[in-house]
Design a protein around this motif. Structure first.
Motif, short mmCIF file in Angstrom:
data_model
loop_
_atom_site.label_atom_id
_atom_site.label_comp_id
_atom_site.label_asym_id
_atom_site.label_seq_id
_atom_site.Cartn_x
_atom_site.Cartn_y
_atom_site.Cartn_z
N SER A 13 50.18 39.78 44.26
CA SER A 13 49.41 40.14 43.08
C SER A 13 50.36 40.25 41.89
CB SER A 13 48.68 41.47 43.28
OG SER A 13 47.79 41.40 44.38
N ARG A 31 50.59 40.65 37.48
CA ARG A 31 49.96 40.88 36.18
C ARG A 31 51.02 40.72 35.10
NH1 ARG A 31 46.85 40.62 39.63
NH2 ARG A 31 45.22 42.11 40.24
N THR A 76 34.77 27.52 44.37
CA THR A 76 35.06 28.42 43.24
C THR A 76 33.94 29.44 43.07
OG1 THR A 76 33.98 26.96 41.63
CG2 THR A 76 36.34 26.63 42.00
N GLY A 97 37.32 37.78 37.04
CA GLY A 97 38.19 36.84 37.74
C GLY A 97 37.45 35.64 38.27
N ASP A 123 37.72 32.98 41.65
CA ASP A 123 38.30 32.62 42.95
C ASP A 123 38.33 31.10 43.06
OD1 ASP A 123 38.38 35.28 43.50
OD2 ASP A 123 37.04 35.21 45.23
N PHE A 181 43.19 31.46 45.53
CA PHE A 181 43.89 31.75 44.28
C PHE A 181 42.89 32.41 43.33
CE2 PHE A 181 45.82 30.26 40.18
CZ PHE A 181 47.03 30.92 40.32
N GLN A 182 43.20 33.62 42.85
CA GLN A 182 42.31 34.37 41.97
C GLN A 182 42.96 34.51 40.59
OE1 GLN A 182 42.02 37.83 44.74
NE2 GLN A 182 39.82 37.53 44.57
N LEU A 183 42.30 33.99 39.56
CA LEU A 183 42.73 34.18 38.18
C LEU A 183 42.02 35.40 37.63
CD1 LEU A 183 42.56 30.49 36.89
CD2 LEU A 183 44.61 31.79 37.51
N PHE A 226 46.48 39.44 31.78
CA PHE A 226 46.17 38.24 32.55
C PHE A 226 47.05 38.23 33.79
CE2 PHE A 226 47.48 33.79 33.48
CZ PHE A 226 46.28 33.36 34.00
N PHE A 286 47.08 37.09 38.42
CA PHE A 286 46.52 36.35 39.55
C PHE A 286 46.81 37.06 40.86
CE2 PHE A 286 50.74 34.58 38.59
CZ PHE A 286 51.38 34.69 39.82
#
Length: 290
Positions: A62, A64, A209, A234, A236, A244-246, A274, A276
């Motif tokens: 994780s 940030r 997604t 977010g 996925d 992958f999570q934005l 921002f 991930f």
């Protein structure tokens, strides 16, 4: 005519058998456990009702960046970073154990997670219920003038009941009643126990997604005066080997004591981080999964 009459019972019995098989197939398609409520064990910052299968190890990174309002000199937050590395392991299909380490306050955390109820199609439980309990330890050195604190002052605890329902193949919702207890608080008027109600959901956009949203509303009066409710959005993206999570969030930390009870960011002021999550699953009893 006699031959036809003799054959009728056999034909009728076969027709009954065929109808019974069709009915059984139809029943099996509308009964059984509901799976895949969420893609992974994290909705955005917080946990979902999902647990790892027995013998499955999940490695979670994780990250940030800094806030978007930090300006061009800090490349809008990209020059700054907070990170957490975590491992989660399925002891059984319902029981998870996990550990992690965050750069923020050099925090170590550990948790247990137990799936109490599984949503069923047809008759049975209409929701999935998972119990979550964690402890976090600050390992950052105390300032010189505050070095008289004990080890217990470094501890914070979180208890959650995660309740989720998968309404369709695309849409799921979750409620997360939460209690965070801090052994040490900044001032006498601050509350050791902070209550919050979390809520969130997932909407599947394509096969690989989805869009996720998460919100933690502070119920404790004193906490609402000094800290902000956590709002996180977010996406996925399943890449085949990873999920992958934005993420966009107003919370810097990735442990409950930060993003639930000690969050100070304002979305309206541009305090948006921002980041991930990257999760990779290994089946220690077999082959790798996604």
């Amino acid at each position: 005519m006699l031959l036809v009459l003799l054959c009728l019972p056999t034909a009728f019995a076969q027709a009954q058998d065929d109808l019974l098989k069709i009915a059984e197939a139809s029943d099996s398609a509308t009964t059984g456990p509901v799976t895949g409520t969420f893609k992974t064990t994290r909705l955005v910052n917080g946990h979902t009702v999902e647990t790892n299968s027995a013998g499955v190890l999940l490695f979670l990174i994780s990250h940030r960046f800094g806030t978007l309002n930090s300006g061009a000199y800090e490349l809008f937050g990209l020059d700054q970073a907070t990170i957490r590395l975590g491992l989660e392991y399925g002891l059984t299909n319902r029981l998870d154990i996990g550990i992690g380490r965050s750069s923020l306050e050099k925090t170590f955390d550990g948790f247990l997670k137990y799936k109490l109820l599984q949503q069923q199609m047809g008759t049975g439980s209409p929701v999935t219920v998972t119990l979550f309990s964690s402890a976090a330890v600050r390992s950052l050195k105390w300032p010189q003038e505050e070095n008289n604190f004990d080890f217990r002052h470094r501890l914070a605890y979180t208890q959650q009941v995660l309740i989720a329902r998968k309404f369709t193949d695309r849409f799921s919702l979750q409620l997360s009643p939460t209690l965070v207890h801090h052994n040490l608080v900044p001032t006498r008027r601050d509350e050791n126990k902070v209550y919050a109600l979390g809520g969130g959901g997932r909407f599947k956009i394509t096969k690989r997604t989805s869009f996720n949203a998460e919100y933690f509303y502070l119920l404790s009066g004193e906490a609402r005066q000094d800290y902000r409710n956590g709002l996180s959005l977010g996406f996925d993206i399943e890449t085949g080997g990873h999920v992958f999570q934005l993420i966009f969030t107003n919370a810097e930390g990735m442990v409950e004591k930060f993003f639930v009870s000690r969050n100070t960011g304002y979305w309206s002021d541009g305090d948006i981080y921002f980041g991930f999550n990257i999760s990779r699953v290994f089946d220690l009893k077999g082959e790798k999964k996604w």
